[in-house]
Design a protein around this motif. Structure first.
Motif, PDB file in Angstrom:
ATOM      1  N   LYS A  20      17.663   9.787  59.451  1.00  0.00           N
ATOM      2  CA  LYS A  20      18.008   8.376  59.618  1.00  0.00           C
ATOM      3  C   LYS A  20      19.065   7.871  58.643  1.00  0.00           C
ATOM      4  N   SER A  21      19.215   8.506  57.497  1.00  0.00           N
ATOM      5  CA  SER A  21      20.199   8.024  56.535  1.00  0.00           C
ATOM      6  C   SER A  21      20.883   9.211  55.864  1.00  0.00           C
ATOM      7  N   ARG A  22      22.038   8.932  55.287  1.00  0.00           N
ATOM      8  CA  ARG A  22      22.778   9.995  54.624  1.00  0.00           C
ATOM      9  C   ARG A  22      22.071  10.441  53.352  1.00  0.00           C
ATOM     10  N   SER A  23      21.393   9.513  52.670  1.00  0.00           N
ATOM     11  CA  SER A  23      20.652   9.899  51.468  1.00  0.00           C
ATOM     12  C   SER A  23      19.490  10.826  51.820  1.00  0.00           C
ATOM     13  N   LEU A  24      18.841  10.599  52.968  1.00  0.00           N
ATOM     14  CA  LEU A  24      17.785  11.524  53.403  1.00  0.00           C
ATOM     15  C   LEU A  24      18.372  12.888  53.758  1.00  0.00           C
ATOM     16  N   ALA A  25      19.569  12.896  54.324  1.00  0.00           N
ATOM     17  CA  ALA A  25      20.245  14.166  54.641  1.00  0.00           C
ATOM     18  C   ALA A  25      20.559  14.920  53.360  1.00  0.00           C
ATOM     19  N   ALA A  26      20.999  14.205  52.328  1.00  0.00           N
ATOM     20  CA  ALA A  26      21.297  14.851  51.052  1.00  0.00           C
ATOM     21  C   ALA A  26      20.036  15.428  50.424  1.00  0.00           C
ATOM     22  N   LYS A  27      18.942  14.685  50.489  1.00  0.00           N
ATOM     23  CA  LYS A  27      17.670  15.168  49.937  1.00  0.00           C
ATOM     24  C   LYS A  27      17.180  16.399  50.692  1.00  0.00           C
ATOM     25  N   LEU A  28      17.363  16.397  52.015  1.00  0.00           N
ATOM     26  CA  LEU A  28      16.951  17.539  52.838  1.00  0.00           C
ATOM     27  C   LEU A  28      17.728  18.787  52.433  1.00  0.00           C
ATOM     28  N   ALA A  29      19.020  18.635  52.219  1.00  0.00           N
ATOM     29  CA  ALA A  29      19.854  19.780  51.831  1.00  0.00           C
ATOM     30  C   ALA A  29      19.513  20.239  50.416  1.00  0.00           C
ATOM     31  N   GLN A  30      19.329  19.323  49.490  1.00  0.00           N
ATOM     32  CA  GLN A  30      19.030  19.680  48.108  1.00  0.00           C
ATOM     33  C   GLN A  30      17.648  20.308  47.961  1.00  0.00           C
ATOM     34  N   ALA A  31      16.745  19.991  48.872  1.00  0.00           N
ATOM     35  CA  ALA A  31      15.398  20.570  48.821  1.00  0.00           C
ATOM     36  C   ALA A  31      15.375  21.997  49.361  1.00  0.00           C
ATOM     37  N   GLY A  32      16.492  22.474  49.872  1.00  0.00           N
ATOM     38  CA  GLY A  32      16.553  23.837  50.387  1.00  0.00           C
ATOM     39  C   GLY A  32      15.950  23.978  51.766  1.00  0.00           C
ATOM     40  N   ARG A  33      15.907  22.889  52.525  1.00  0.00           N
ATOM     41  CA  ARG A  33      15.305  22.928  53.857  1.00  0.00           C
ATOM     42  C   ARG A  33      16.341  23.073  54.961  1.00  0.00           C
ATOM     43  N   VAL A  34      17.573  23.408  54.552  1.00  0.00           N
ATOM     44  CA  VAL A  34      18.644  23.643  55.511  1.00  0.00           C
ATOM     45  C   VAL A  34      19.255  25.004  55.204  1.00  0.00           C
ATOM     46  N   ARG A  35      19.448  25.801  56.248  1.00  0.00           N
ATOM     47  CA  ARG A  35      20.114  27.095  56.110  1.00  0.00           C
ATOM     48  C   ARG A  35      21.378  27.069  56.961  1.00  0.00           C
ATOM     49  N   VAL A  36      22.453  27.606  56.406  1.00  0.00           N
ATOM     50  CA  VAL A  36      23.712  27.718  57.135  1.00  0.00           C
ATOM     51  C   VAL A  36      23.984  29.199  57.309  1.00  0.00           C
ATOM     52  N   ASN A  37      24.009  29.652  58.554  1.00  0.00           N
ATOM     53  CA  ASN A  37      24.192  31.072  58.870  1.00  0.00           C
ATOM     54  C   ASN A  37      23.210  31.936  58.076  1.00  0.00           C
TER      55      ASN A  37
END
Length: 125
Positions: A20-37
């Motif tokens: 819902k927000s860019r700050s939540l997207a940043a937290k999701l990425a910093q928490a290691g819950r996103v993988r790229v390739n």
């Protein structure tokens, strides 16, 4: 967005309406819950480009998206769906819920046995 079509992961997740927000997207990425390739990232500034496969772990589901293009703005959902191809595995089939234990109307409070049956049905002990 840079000239070669790259974009920050937090902006892309926000534009694609994953969060819902860019700050939540940043937290999701910093928490290691996103993988790229298949590589785990821990920075919101990680750059993604068309063709990258993102694996996003949310609370109750796992999303697998292939980036088709960088986002320009956070528009309507139909516009956001053009940014990615959904490769997520299908959700498991939902089993029909068992019927609740029936009681006659007006019989007063349930007995101990009936309360236990209700607790089991609700998923308690």
């Amino acid at each position: 967005m840079t000239a070669d079509g790259r974009q920050r992961i937090d902006k892309w997740l926000f534009f694609a309406r994953v969060v819902k927000s860019r700050s939540l997207a940043a937290k999701l990425a910093q928490a290691g819950r996103v993988r790229v390739n298949r590589a785990k990232i821990d920075q919101a500034s990680h750059q993604v480009r068309p063709g990258d496969v993102l694996t996003i772990t949310l609370d109750r589901r796992i999303l697998v998206y292939r980036v088709l293009e960088p986002g320009v703005r956070r528009g309507p959902a139909a516009e956001a769906r053009l940014l990615y191809e959904d490769l997520s595995p299908p959700a498991p089939p939902i089993e029909p819920a068992a019927a609740a234990p029936l009681r006659e109307r007006g019989r007063g409070r349930p007995t101990k046995k009936e309360r236990r049956a209700l607790d089991r049905w609700k998923g308690g002990e």
